[in-house]
Design an enzyme around this catalytic site. Structure first.
Site, PDB file in Angstrom:
ATOM      1  CB  THR A 106      -0.899  -0.007   1.258  1.00 29.88           C
ATOM      2  OG1 THR A 106      -1.544   1.253   1.380  1.00 29.88           O
ATOM      3  CG2 THR A 106      -0.096  -0.251   2.535  1.00 29.88           C
ATOM      4  CG  ASP A 107      -1.139   4.998  -0.957  1.00 27.63           C
ATOM      5  OD1 ASP A 107      -1.683   4.372  -0.023  1.00 27.63           O
ATOM      6  OD2 ASP A 107      -1.737   5.875  -1.620  1.00 27.63           O
ATOM      7  CD  GLU A 108      -3.352   3.588   4.543  1.00 30.80           C
ATOM      8  OE1 GLU A 108      -3.102   3.485   5.755  1.00 30.80           O
ATOM      9  OE2 GLU A 108      -4.502   3.627   4.089  1.00 30.80           O
ATOM     10  CE1 TYR A 127      -3.362  -2.563   5.741  1.00 29.94           C
ATOM     11  CE2 TYR A 127      -3.261  -0.216   5.250  1.00 29.94           C
ATOM     12  CZ  TYR A 127      -3.318  -1.527   4.821  1.00 29.94           C
ATOM     13  OH  TYR A 127      -3.319  -1.804   3.468  1.00 29.94           O
ATOM     14  CE  LYS A 157      -0.011  -4.480   2.951  1.00 31.27           C
ATOM     15  NZ  LYS A 157      -0.426  -5.804   2.391  1.00 31.27           N
TER      16      LYS A 157
HETATM   17  P1  NAD Z   1      -9.773  -7.116   2.168  1.00 25.25           P
HETATM   18  O1  NAD Z   1      -9.788  -6.847   3.636  1.00 25.25           O
HETATM   19  O2  NAD Z   1     -10.995  -6.839   1.362  1.00 25.25           O
HETATM   20  O3  NAD Z   1      -9.406  -8.651   1.915  1.00 25.25           O
HETATM   21  C1  NAD Z   1      -8.399  -9.317   2.639  1.00 25.25           C
HETATM   22  C2  NAD Z   1      -8.559 -10.822   2.402  1.00 25.25           C
HETATM   23  O4  NAD Z   1      -7.529 -11.486   3.147  1.00 25.25           O
HETATM   24  C3  NAD Z   1      -9.907 -11.370   2.920  1.00 25.25           C
HETATM   25  O5  NAD Z   1     -10.462 -12.244   1.959  1.00 25.25           O
HETATM   26  C4  NAD Z   1      -9.520 -12.121   4.189  1.00 25.25           C
HETATM   27  O6  NAD Z   1     -10.380 -13.219   4.474  1.00 25.25           O
HETATM   28  C5  NAD Z   1      -8.099 -12.580   3.853  1.00 25.25           C
HETATM   29  N1  NAD Z   1      -7.288 -12.813   5.064  1.00 25.25           N
HETATM   30  C6  NAD Z   1      -7.161 -11.993   6.133  1.00 25.25           C
HETATM   31  N2  NAD Z   1      -6.382 -12.569   7.070  1.00 25.25           N
HETATM   32  C7  NAD Z   1      -5.984 -13.770   6.556  1.00 25.25           C
HETATM   33  C8  NAD Z   1      -5.143 -14.815   7.037  1.00 25.25           C
HETATM   34  N3  NAD Z   1      -4.575 -14.740   8.257  1.00 25.25           N
HETATM   35  N4  NAD Z   1      -4.952 -15.898   6.250  1.00 25.25           N
HETATM   36  C9  NAD Z   1      -5.537 -15.989   5.032  1.00 25.25           C
HETATM   37  N5  NAD Z   1      -6.349 -15.039   4.539  1.00 25.25           N
HETATM   38  C10 NAD Z   1      -6.566 -13.929   5.288  1.00 25.25           C
HETATM   39  O7  NAD Z   1      -8.516  -6.334   1.607  1.00 25.25           O
HETATM   40  P2  NAD Z   1      -8.312  -5.584   0.209  1.00 25.25           P
HETATM   41  O8  NAD Z   1      -8.798  -4.209   0.342  1.00 25.25           O
HETATM   42  O9  NAD Z   1      -8.803  -6.451  -0.872  1.00 25.25           O
HETATM   43  O10 NAD Z   1      -6.718  -5.518   0.177  1.00 25.25           O
HETATM   44  C11 NAD Z   1      -5.951  -6.597  -0.364  1.00 25.25           C
HETATM   45  C12 NAD Z   1      -4.481  -6.264  -0.268  1.00 25.25           C
HETATM   46  O11 NAD Z   1      -4.213  -5.080  -1.003  1.00 25.25           O
HETATM   47  C13 NAD Z   1      -3.995  -6.003   1.160  1.00 25.25           C
HETATM   48  O12 NAD Z   1      -2.717  -6.563   1.290  1.00 25.25           O
HETATM   49  C14 NAD Z   1      -3.937  -4.484   1.259  1.00 25.25           C
HETATM   50  O13 NAD Z   1      -2.956  -4.080   2.175  1.00 25.25           O
HETATM   51  C15 NAD Z   1      -3.574  -4.111  -0.158  1.00 25.25           C
HETATM   52  N6  NAD Z   1      -4.063  -2.793  -0.614  1.00 25.25           N
HETATM   53  C16 NAD Z   1      -5.370  -2.447  -0.483  1.00 25.25           C
HETATM   54  C17 NAD Z   1      -5.805  -1.227  -0.982  1.00 25.25           C
HETATM   55  C18 NAD Z   1      -7.255  -0.788  -0.900  1.00 25.25           C
HETATM   56  O14 NAD Z   1      -7.572   0.341  -1.257  1.00 25.25           O
HETATM   57  N7  NAD Z   1      -8.164  -1.616  -0.469  1.00 25.25           N
HETATM   58  C19 NAD Z   1      -4.887  -0.355  -1.597  1.00 25.25           C
HETATM   59  C20 NAD Z   1      -3.558  -0.744  -1.689  1.00 25.25           C
HETATM   60  C21 NAD Z   1      -3.157  -1.973  -1.213  1.00 25.25           C
HETATM   61  O1  DAU Z   2      -4.161   4.043   0.473  1.00 30.47           O
HETATM   62  C1  DAU Z   2      -4.380   2.658   0.381  1.00 30.47           C
HETATM   63  C2  DAU Z   2      -5.221   2.213   1.566  1.00 30.47           C
HETATM   64  O2  DAU Z   2      -6.536   2.713   1.333  1.00 30.47           O
HETATM   65  C3  DAU Z   2      -5.236   0.700   1.755  1.00 30.47           C
HETATM   66  O3  DAU Z   2      -3.944   0.258   2.063  1.00 30.47           O
HETATM   67  C4  DAU Z   2      -6.193   0.304   2.868  1.00 30.47           C
HETATM   68  O4  DAU Z   2      -6.274  -1.106   2.976  1.00 30.47           O
HETATM   69  C5  DAU Z   2      -7.572   0.871   2.560  1.00 30.47           C
HETATM   70  O5  DAU Z   2      -8.454   0.590   3.620  1.00 30.47           O
HETATM   71  C6  DAU Z   2      -7.490   2.374   2.331  1.00 30.47           C
HETATM   72  O6  DAU Z   2      -7.167   3.069   3.568  1.00 30.47           O
HETATM   73  P1  DAU Z   2      -7.871   4.441   3.994  1.00 30.47           P
HETATM   74  O7  DAU Z   2      -7.726   4.597   5.440  1.00 30.47           O
HETATM   75  O8  DAU Z   2      -7.426   5.554   3.123  1.00 30.47           O
HETATM   76  O9  DAU Z   2      -9.397   4.068   3.564  1.00 30.47           O
HETATM   77  P2  DAU Z   2     -10.796   4.324   4.303  1.00 30.47           P
HETATM   78  O10 DAU Z   2     -11.867   3.953   3.326  1.00 30.47           O
HETATM   79  O11 DAU Z   2     -10.840   3.702   5.652  1.00 30.47           O
HETATM   80  O12 DAU Z   2     -10.817   5.899   4.496  1.00 30.47           O
HETATM   81  C7  DAU Z   2     -10.685   6.791   3.397  1.00 30.47           C
HETATM   82  C8  DAU Z   2     -10.670   8.208   3.940  1.00 30.47           C
HETATM   83  O13 DAU Z   2     -11.986   8.500   4.480  1.00 30.47           O
HETATM   84  C9  DAU Z   2      -9.716   8.411   5.098  1.00 30.47           C
HETATM   85  O14 DAU Z   2      -9.191   9.723   5.038  1.00 30.47           O
HETATM   86  C10 DAU Z   2     -10.582   8.264   6.339  1.00 30.47           C
HETATM   87  C11 DAU Z   2     -11.919   8.809   5.880  1.00 30.47           C
HETATM   88  N1  DAU Z   2     -13.122   8.206   6.524  1.00 30.47           N
HETATM   89  C12 DAU Z   2     -13.214   6.839   6.538  1.00 30.47           C
HETATM   90  C13 DAU Z   2     -14.311   6.228   7.119  1.00 30.47           C
HETATM   91  C14 DAU Z   2     -14.408   4.715   7.184  1.00 30.47           C
HETATM   92  C15 DAU Z   2     -14.126   9.011   7.014  1.00 30.47           C
HETATM   93  O15 DAU Z   2     -14.044  10.252   6.967  1.00 30.47           O
HETATM   94  N2  DAU Z   2     -15.225   8.399   7.597  1.00 30.47           N
HETATM   95  C16 DAU Z   2     -15.337   7.037   7.673  1.00 30.47           C
HETATM   96  O16 DAU Z   2     -16.360   6.559   8.231  1.00 30.47           O
END
Ligand code: NAD
Ligand code: DAU
Length: 349
Positions: free
Chosen positions: A130-132, A155, A159
């Site tokens: 992730t970019d975080e 988190y 990562k």
């Molecule tokens: P998600 O939470 O939707 O899915 C995570 C999956 O991992 C789920 O299916 C869960 O059951 C599985 N999992 C969790 N713990 C596990 C374990 N111990 N063993 C096996 N499986 C397990 O997450 P996502 O949003 O699809 O993100 C997927 C990946 O991409 C993550 O590594 C996240 O850090 C990265 N990522 C997410 C975003 C985003 O915006 N969502 C952006 C950049 C990177």
């Molecule tokens: O940048 C990549 C990341 O983006 C991934 O690595 C993470 O897995 C993914 O969850 C996401 O993280 P964020 O924290 O940016 O996403 P989230 O949807 O939780 O929040 C987006 C923005 O909105 C953040 O600034 C927090 C804000 N927010 C979020 C929630 C859930 C609110 O203002 N209210 C809310 O209820």
């Protein structure tokens, strides 16, 4: 090729599994997932009977199980997405993030190292990050692949730690690894704890839209299928040991994004324009909240030809349409434990 995709029942993983099965009919795809609250086999209903697909229920934290699995199947490639992924949950339960995101990743690295045993021809370990990990930007600048790590939430710290282990396995044991760091994804099958599906769900049910702090936090949004396409490119064409930033060149302040969602939802639901905006409620900020993320995706564009294909306004509209058409999916994931989480998370805000 036998490829292990971890976390394939989650949001991004399900799009990656589908993309690989559709694009590579000669590959065998194994989806290993623990099916936590975020994992849902309904996300993969359309491909579950594909002969090249196998689902494996399991936990990446269980090292012995992971070693046995690798020994049994002799995977050629790993695309590792399984993770605890929600920042707010990491604030209330950091250890779970250390177990899955750090120890789980090291277990997979060890198992790959053991079965490949120095013979790395045609092998690849791809870690999806992730970019975080880069921390927070001010109002100017972009994250590049050489930006120093500066994670702020449990988190992002977990990562960042997993990224360091992946690079350490490359440098120490020569493991053929590749890493990508992506910005915020949006689209179908995203669990409604995350901002966009949470707001869609709440607007539909005329519930408050919780905006953290002043709502001026900024994220760079990418259509999830574009991320899955970038993952395909990096997996097949990325250079061993390299990192690729993936982003949408698409920055939005949360408050503007929520207002745009309100407008689309009012229109789709046939409600008076302006009615959803009345649900906006400013609530207590997320601790350690990163102000701004924005990706410089020049490297993946120049080296692998990647460009986002879906314009945000169009993607957001398609996303709203998907959630409104998939009521049953939403009802299934928002019942039971999700209700408890939601009440706990938002009760003191
Ligand atoms: P998600 O939470 O939707 O899915 C995570 C999956 O991992 C789920 O299916 C869960 O059951 C599985 N999992 C969790 N713990 C596990 C374990 N111990 N063993 C096996 N499986 C397990 O997450 P996502 O949003 O699809 O993100 C997927 C990946 O991409 C993550 O590594 C996240 O850090 C990265 N990522 C997410 C975003 C985003 O915006 N969502 C952006 C950049 C990177
Ligand atoms: O940048 C990549 C990341 O983006 C991934 O690595 C993470 O897995 C993914 O969850 C996401 O993280 P964020 O924290 O940016 O996403 P989230 O949807 O939780 O929040 C987006 C923005 O909105 C953040 O600034 C927090 C804000 N927010 C979020 C929630 C859930 C609110 O203002 N209210 C809310 O209820």
């Amino acid at each position: 090729m036998k490829i292990l995709i971890t976390g394939g029942a989650g949001f991004i993983g399900s799009h990656v599994v589908r993309g690989f099965l559709n694009n590579y009919p000669t590959y065998k795809i194994f989806n290993l997932d623990k099916l936590t609250y975020a994992g849902n086999l309904e996300n993969l209903k359309d491909i579950e009977s594909n002969v090249n697909y196998k689902f494996i229920l399991g936990d990446i934290v269980d090292g012995a199980f992971i070693n046995d699995l690798f020994t049994k199947h002799q995977f050629d490639g790993v695309i590792h997405l399984a993770a605890e992924s929600h920042v707010d949950r990491s604030i209330s339960n950091p250890l779970e993030f250390v177990f899955t995101n750090v120890i789980g990743t090291v277990n997979l690295l060890n198992a790959a190292k053991n079965i490949w045993n120095g013979n790395h021809e045609g092998k690849r370990f791809y870690h999806v990050s992730t970019d975080e990990v880069y921390g927070s930007l001010g109002t100017e600048g972009l994250f590049t692949e050489s930006t120093s790590y500066d994670p702020h939430s449990p988190y992002s710290a977990s990562k960042a730690s997993s990224d360091h282990f992946v690079r350490a396995y490359h440098d120490t044991y020569g493991l053929p690894v590749v890493i990508s760091n992506c910005s915020n994804n949006y689209g179908s099958f995203q669990f409604p704890e995350k901002l966009i599906p949470l707001c869609i769900h709440n607007i539909k049910n005329e519930k408050a839209l919780p905006v953290y702090g002043d709502g001026k936090y900024t994220r760079d949004w990418l259509w999830v299928a574009d991320h899955a396409r970038a993952i395909d490119l990096v997996f097949h064409q990325g250079k061993n040991g390299d990192t690729y930033n993936i982003g949408g060149f698409n920055e939005w302040q949360n408050i503007d994004l929520i207002k745009e969602l309100c407008r689309i939802m009012d229109q789709k639901l046939g409600r008076e324009i302006g009615s959803a905006e009345k649900l906006i409620t400013f609530v207590k900020d997320r601790p350690g909240h990163d102000l701004r993320y924005a990706i410089d995706a020049t490297k993946i564009n120049k080296e692998l030809g990647f460009m986002p294909s879906v314009k945000f306004e169009e993607g957001l509209e398609k996303t709203v349409e998907w959630y409104l058409a998939n009521d049953e999916w939403m009802n299934n994931v928002t019942s039971g434990n999700y209700k408890k989480y939601y009440e706990g998370q938002y009760s003191n805000r």
